[in-house]
Design an enzyme around this catalytic site. Sequence first.
Site, PDB file in Angstrom:
ATOM      1  N   HIS A  37       0.842  -1.208   0.000  1.00 29.08           N
ATOM      2  CA  HIS A  37       0.000   0.000   0.000  1.00 29.08           C
ATOM      3  C   HIS A  37       0.872   1.251   0.000  1.00 29.08           C
ATOM      4  O   HIS A  37       0.549   2.244  -0.643  1.00 29.08           O
ATOM      5  CB  HIS A  37      -0.890   0.031   1.251  1.00 29.08           C
ATOM      6  CG  HIS A  37      -1.890  -1.079   1.336  1.00 29.08           C
ATOM      7  ND1 HIS A  37      -1.824  -2.068   2.292  1.00 29.08           N
ATOM      8  CD2 HIS A  37      -2.983  -1.361   0.593  1.00 29.08           C
ATOM      9  CE1 HIS A  37      -2.845  -2.894   2.138  1.00 29.08           C
ATOM     10  NE2 HIS A  37      -3.558  -2.502   1.111  1.00 29.08           N
ATOM     11  N   GLY A 147      -2.840  -1.496  -7.439  1.00 25.48           N
ATOM     12  CA  GLY A 147      -1.686  -2.394  -7.516  1.00 25.48           C
ATOM     13  C   GLY A 147      -1.854  -3.454  -8.599  1.00 25.48           C
ATOM     14  O   GLY A 147      -2.946  -3.984  -8.806  1.00 25.48           O
ATOM     15  N   SER A 185       0.519  -8.838   1.225  1.00 24.87           N
ATOM     16  CA  SER A 185      -0.941  -8.857   1.256  1.00 24.87           C
ATOM     17  C   SER A 185      -1.391  -8.729   2.699  1.00 24.87           C
ATOM     18  O   SER A 185      -0.725  -9.236   3.608  1.00 24.87           O
ATOM     19  CB  SER A 185      -1.444 -10.185   0.682  1.00 24.87           C
ATOM     20  OG  SER A 185      -2.791 -10.402   1.043  1.00 24.87           O
TER      21      SER A 185
HETATM   22  P1  AMP Z   1      -6.402  -3.951  -0.585  1.00 27.71           P
HETATM   23  O1  AMP Z   1      -6.290  -3.169   0.681  1.00 27.71           O
HETATM   24  O2  AMP Z   1      -5.865  -5.342  -0.493  1.00 27.71           O
HETATM   25  O3  AMP Z   1      -7.778  -3.869  -1.215  1.00 27.71           O
HETATM   26  O4  AMP Z   1      -5.428  -3.236  -1.612  1.00 27.71           O
HETATM   27  C1  AMP Z   1      -5.515  -1.866  -1.890  1.00 27.71           C
HETATM   28  C2  AMP Z   1      -4.658  -1.567  -3.097  1.00 27.71           C
HETATM   29  O5  AMP Z   1      -3.301  -1.925  -2.799  1.00 27.71           O
HETATM   30  C3  AMP Z   1      -5.072  -2.375  -4.346  1.00 27.71           C
HETATM   31  O6  AMP Z   1      -4.982  -1.533  -5.475  1.00 27.71           O
HETATM   32  C4  AMP Z   1      -4.047  -3.471  -4.383  1.00 27.71           C
HETATM   33  O7  AMP Z   1      -3.809  -3.955  -5.684  1.00 27.71           O
HETATM   34  C5  AMP Z   1      -2.810  -2.758  -3.827  1.00 27.71           C
HETATM   35  N1  AMP Z   1      -1.855  -3.729  -3.288  1.00 27.71           N
HETATM   36  C6  AMP Z   1      -2.106  -4.728  -2.405  1.00 27.71           C
HETATM   37  N2  AMP Z   1      -0.986  -5.460  -2.186  1.00 27.71           N
HETATM   38  C7  AMP Z   1      -0.015  -4.914  -2.954  1.00 27.71           C
HETATM   39  C8  AMP Z   1       1.367  -5.226  -3.180  1.00 27.71           C
HETATM   40  N3  AMP Z   1       1.961  -6.247  -2.587  1.00 27.71           N
HETATM   41  N4  AMP Z   1       2.062  -4.451  -4.040  1.00 27.71           N
HETATM   42  C9  AMP Z   1       1.459  -3.402  -4.665  1.00 27.71           C
HETATM   43  N5  AMP Z   1       0.164  -3.062  -4.509  1.00 27.71           N
HETATM   44  C10 AMP Z   1      -0.565  -3.807  -3.665  1.00 27.71           C
END
Ligand code: AMP
Length: 279
Positions: A37, A147, A185
């Site tokens: 993030h 991401g 993640s």
């Molecule tokens: P989330 O909180 O999992 O819904 O993710 C929020 C944003 O962060 C989304 O656009 C994801 O694709 C991005 N994201 C999550 N994990 C990663 C990572 N390891 N590297 C880059 N972006 C990420």
Amino acid sequence: MHVFKEISSLKVYLLGQRELGKTIGLVPTMGALHEGHSSLLKASVTENDLTVCSIFINPVQFNNQEDLENYPRTISEDLIFLKTLECDIVFIPSEEEMYPKPIKTNFNFGELETRMEGSSRPGHFNGVGLVVSKLFNIVSPTRAYFGQKDIQQIKIIEQLCSDLSFDIQLKSIDTIREADGLAMSSRNKRLSADARKKAPLINQVLAEIESGLKRGEAFIDLKTEKTSILAKNEISLEYLELVSEEDLSFVQVQNKGEKVVLCIAAVLEGIRLIDNRIF
Ligand code: AMP
């Protein structure tokens, strides 16, 4: 750093900022923030006058109640993390604030949602379409950051912006990994020590399939071999697919000059992890 819980007060504040000519970057998240993030947030802070990070665990995009209930919630730590990244605005709406009435709108992204995350998680992309549209309408960002780990989500949002004429620059950010290659993640926080040791195999398998394809081996054979290696390590596959980078349609071979993506969803100890590799 300003924290908003209500749509109306955030809208009024941002309207004032836009009238001053400020550019706004939006980073939508579900919290339990990590370095993945922060890579999106850093890009937004660099490229915009103001950065809005939303933290909302969107119930509509979960097709599994247990997954929703177990999703990590670390709001106090997240706020400290966002402050150190110099994020300007955090938007933390409640479920009632985001969905005050039963939802009647339904998105259908056609072919894109019939495979991989779409078929594994029915209704998931409808939920993503809804929440992202709402956030775009609430924030009216200049740029929005997503991401590449969720590559299918990026394609869905590109389609959404084109279909609904959202005048927003979409920025796609490379996947950030742990030192052993595991894609970061929020769900990694739930892995036991034993599962955490096995989890990097997910990324390793993708790297090995890429090498195999480059040596001329058939994708179907590589997939069979790697599925059994994962199974021996108690990692079950939901899908492992080779797709065209352009439209994420299934392919069996990489044609010259064509970019492809290996996409995987795997489950360890009931925890679902996804990853991909573009080449
Ligand atoms: P989330 O909180 O999992 O819904 O993710 C929020 C944003 O962060 C989304 O656009 C994801 O694709 C991005 N994201 C999550 N994990 C990663 C990572 N390891 N590297 C880059 N972006 C990420």
